[in-house]
Scaffold this active site. Sequence first.
Site, PDB file in Angstrom:
ATOM      1  N   GLU A 176       8.771 -14.956   2.211  1.00 54.54           N
ATOM      2  CA  GLU A 176       9.622 -14.295   1.298  1.00 54.54           C
ATOM      3  C   GLU A 176      10.924 -15.080   0.856  1.00 54.54           C
ATOM      4  O   GLU A 176      12.110 -14.561   1.241  1.00 54.54           O
ATOM      5  CB  GLU A 176      10.065 -12.786   1.661  1.00 54.54           C
ATOM      6  CG  GLU A 176       9.008 -12.083   1.998  1.00 54.54           C
ATOM      7  CD  GLU A 176       8.637 -11.401   0.864  1.00 54.54           C
ATOM      8  OE1 GLU A 176       8.974 -11.721  -0.329  1.00 54.54           O
ATOM      9  OE2 GLU A 176       7.847 -10.486   0.965  1.00 54.54           O
ATOM     10  N   GLU A 192      -0.239 -10.360   4.958  1.00 54.70           N
ATOM     11  CA  GLU A 192       0.213  -9.110   5.568  1.00 54.70           C
ATOM     12  C   GLU A 192      -0.476  -8.032   4.952  1.00 54.70           C
ATOM     13  O   GLU A 192      -0.706  -8.264   3.555  1.00 54.70           O
ATOM     14  CB  GLU A 192       1.622  -8.994   5.345  1.00 54.70           C
ATOM     15  CG  GLU A 192       2.815  -9.998   5.997  1.00 54.70           C
ATOM     16  CD  GLU A 192       4.056  -9.756   5.689  1.00 54.70           C
ATOM     17  OE1 GLU A 192       4.617  -8.631   5.433  1.00 54.70           O
ATOM     18  OE2 GLU A 192       5.003 -10.519   6.031  1.00 54.70           O
TER      19      GLU A 192
HETATM   20  C1  IPT Z   1       7.105  -7.922   4.017  1.00 52.14           C
HETATM   21  C2  IPT Z   1       7.841  -8.832   5.063  1.00 52.14           C
HETATM   22  O1  IPT Z   1       7.093 -10.123   4.702  1.00 52.14           O
HETATM   23  C3  IPT Z   1       7.782  -8.473   6.351  1.00 52.14           C
HETATM   24  O2  IPT Z   1       8.774  -9.407   6.976  1.00 52.14           O
HETATM   25  C4  IPT Z   1       8.098  -7.162   6.581  1.00 52.14           C
HETATM   26  O3  IPT Z   1       9.612  -6.813   6.091  1.00 52.14           O
HETATM   27  C5  IPT Z   1       7.233  -6.319   5.644  1.00 52.14           C
HETATM   28  O4  IPT Z   1       7.321  -6.508   4.401  1.00 52.14           O
HETATM   29  C6  IPT Z   1       7.303  -4.888   6.001  1.00 52.14           C
HETATM   30  O5  IPT Z   1       7.637  -4.322   7.143  1.00 52.14           O
HETATM   31  S1  IPT Z   1       8.184  -7.952   2.407  1.00 52.14           S
HETATM   32  C7  IPT Z   1       7.372  -6.450   1.555  1.00 52.14           C
HETATM   33  C8  IPT Z   1       8.532  -6.172   0.582  1.00 52.14           C
HETATM   34  C9  IPT Z   1       6.407  -6.659   1.032  1.00 52.14           C
END
Ligand code: IPT
Length: 964
Positions: free
Chosen positions: A413, A477
């Site tokens: 990010e 993710e």
């Molecule tokens: C995404 C992040 O990469 C991760 O660090 C964590 O924050 C996660 O989301 C949520 O728990 S970023 C999100 C805005 C898609």
Amino acid sequence: MSNPVYYEDVSPGHGTLPARAWTAGSDARRLDLSGDWSFRLSPTAEGGDEAFTKDGYDPSGAPGWHTLTVPGHWVLQGHGAPAYTNTRYPFPVDPPRVPNENPTGDHRHEFDLPGDWPEGGEALLRFEGVESCARVWLNGRELGDFQGSRLPHEFAVGELLRPRGNVLVVRVHQWSAGSYLEDQDMWWLPGIFREVTLLHRPEGAVADFWVHAGYDHTDGSGLLRAECGQQARLSVPELGVDIVAGEEVRLPVEPWTAETPRLYDAVLSTAGESVRMRIGFRTVVIEDGVLKANGKRILFRGVNRHEFHPETGRTVDEETMRRDLVLMKQHNINAVRTSHYPPHPAFLDLCDELGLWVIDECDLETHGFTHLDWRNNPVDDDRWTPALLDRARRMVERDKNHPSVIIWSLGNECGSGAGLGEMARWIRERDPSRPLHYENDHDFPDSDLHSRMYPRQSEVEEIGRREGAEKPFVLCEYAHAMGNGPGGLSEYQRLFEKYERCQGGFVWEWTDHGLPQRTEDGREFFAYGGDFGEEVHDGNFVCDGLVFPDRTPSPGLTEYKKVIEPVRITGDGTARTLRVSNLHDFADLSHLALEWSYEVEGEALAGGRLPLPDVPAGESADLELPVPPRTGQSGEAQWTVRAVLADDTAWAPRGHWVAWAQLPAVPPAPAGVPYAGAEVAPRRDGASLALGPALFDAATGALTRLGDVPVEGLRLDVWRAPTDNDEGAPWKPGSGPGPAWRRLGLDRMRHRVDAVEPDDTGVTVRTRAAPAATDLGLRVVYRWTATAELLRLDVSVDPEGEWNCPLPRLGVRFGLPAAYDRVRWFGGGPGEAYPDTRAASLVGHWEETVDGLQTPYVRPQENGARADVRWARLTDGSGAGLRVAAGTAHFWLTARRWTSEHLDAAAHTTDLVPDDTVYVNLDHGQHGIGSASCGPGVLQRHKLMVAPARFGFTFAALTGDGEG
Ligand code: IPT
């Protein structure tokens, strides 16, 4: 800016040595400086006087000095407080400047050299991790300063050492220019949080080394070469290898994979030092748009892992690291993304040993700039590029010798910017053997993988279907494991299995980062953002793991294990056919045994083993189930077939379930009125109506008693305490249905009784349930019938008005006295399940206390439903209580000592206080869970849409016959 102060300097630091490989196995002398250090906290960077850096300073008795455990975070040791933000910087964004309020920890440690510390040679002072900026002095001499919190930094100190009374002083600033590069979604936890060691470097010590160990799958040979920049030998006794640095040998080896983590002991020696290590032979390539290891496509069944321990934060001991990895392996997880920084180096040794694919991610995130439309983003400003390159170097050089590390990730990010391209170029040149990953810039040409976070299943499908040249697709993710959930995992997995290009993903995330705190009366709970008085925080968004902070697996982990099982068992229980498909990428099934049991009405009546033929990876075998035993018992019957470990492994004992399936053999008896024609008529008895074993309030039609059991408030219930996934993501309004449910008032339904109509065969109660201020409503008719022993309820629900959101749940709720707190049921278990989280729900006989049915999500929310329940008993210690059986369809069972409204109102587990009632929900329907706390919501087929519904239950009173 001219002459910035070092902690606001965008440069990576001063005085440190070039990055190099980690050498845990070195035979050179080392001194671990962990332990009790002197510590003083100042509110500003220049707070405390600098006299303490001087050689003769004596902190004992000086004001403000305490004892602190190093490694550790001072905010978790009673000095200051932790703070949680997701993306927002908790200070004004004015890079690279930081606020005057800059908590600064002065650390001081005295040490003697051990008596056998060698004469001569050099010595290095090594820091494995300090957040976020350190300035270091040894024996009164300043060594330099550094930033880059989760990266190693070394100083040459040989000349300064003396046999006794060395004084090491480290000033640590919570905020620095580096903080702008470290905006990961986690607690801000300053301190020297990883070890500090003194390393002796003998004459002729290993400066740096890289053992290249590739695998050629076409002929099964390993390619081995050591790169050392000096005269060195590499020996691998088991392979009879003894080569000089620079020489390459090719010889037959067993390859390393995450499924078969074969390692060979090796020693690299120079004139002055020997380094023991373990080598794994493997080659990673991208070929025709597919990521391959040792010539085969691999599928990530991954998790994102932060470093977290509830007591010590990002100081994680090796035992905890191992326990996490063992838990992962036990749950069929085969990959870790080290979100979002390189982990403690020992973690990677454990990944090599136990077998996990690793995406090693650099310590870099500038997410907070998204709130400024990415203005002044450091990754797009060349002044910061040296710092970015420094971070890339420190990661790659430290971790380059690990077979488990198969991909480098630039960070998380950061938007887009030229700095990322510079990092990619440097890494690619330094290590052409590993693909590169970066997600946040979808047009980024430098990522070898097409990576996305939280795409919908339909998007994965669309990418899978694409024709032509594409990059391998991974979900760095997905499936946000916040609170109850994530839902919809099975649907992703089917796509990963279907499309070669879709190579799996990494669930967000491994663990909840809850910090233990106590209420005033001493009860422990896990705290989250906002519990430490933070001005800016993101609440419980920091608790989104598959395990609780104490590593108790959450139902989400059990679900994930089932969904990603590397063996699929299918078949037809009636025809007694069985297919065992090996979904491993490499391993055959010789490590597994196949067990079966045959169950009638949930009771195992026979069981045994089936010979499991040799099934190579990617193939299946067809088997036959045995002839079922003649039991003489009638009723629903099923096979449970499981693939278990045949022998003990490093991560689980023999007998551990790896995969399983249940195959119906005899379907459940068709539901119906078991006593049709035998109904009794209701009798008026004062203010009550008696019907079979039951008593009703004649005016309201409310059930008040069943046999000896008082029953309270049985009526339709549609409310559940919204889960985090129901609530949706704060930045995506409307992503979850929770807010709409509340707006509509589903948490405050009113029930109007229109008629109580006794007749010859029962009682009909006509009602309407609806929230205030709307004309939407549900017509609900309760039809009660009975025999002398049994009471049957048939519910019909007919919606009125235009409903435009799904219901949380649809069923009935009632209260029982608190003593009826033992539950036995025949249905899905042992754990909770919801429509899109039910893969792991195993049909059988289960037993639990009401307390044991609860899942203690860090922020309380709907939990604990059991799926596919055929019947359940709620009894007291003597076995007295009631039995409820499914009418027309299996039901969802929930029982708790507080109402859904209490659950909804609670912020922490300690807010949940039992009252004198056990509240029981019998649900015909539940809304799915989804992943909308960050990702996509509930799939259409798992939504509980508002529609006419008919369902029912049969109740019986149980007398205390000891069977309870
Ligand atoms: C995404 C992040 O990469 C991760 O660090 C964590 O924050 C996660 O989301 C949520 O728990 S970023 C999100 C805005 C898609």
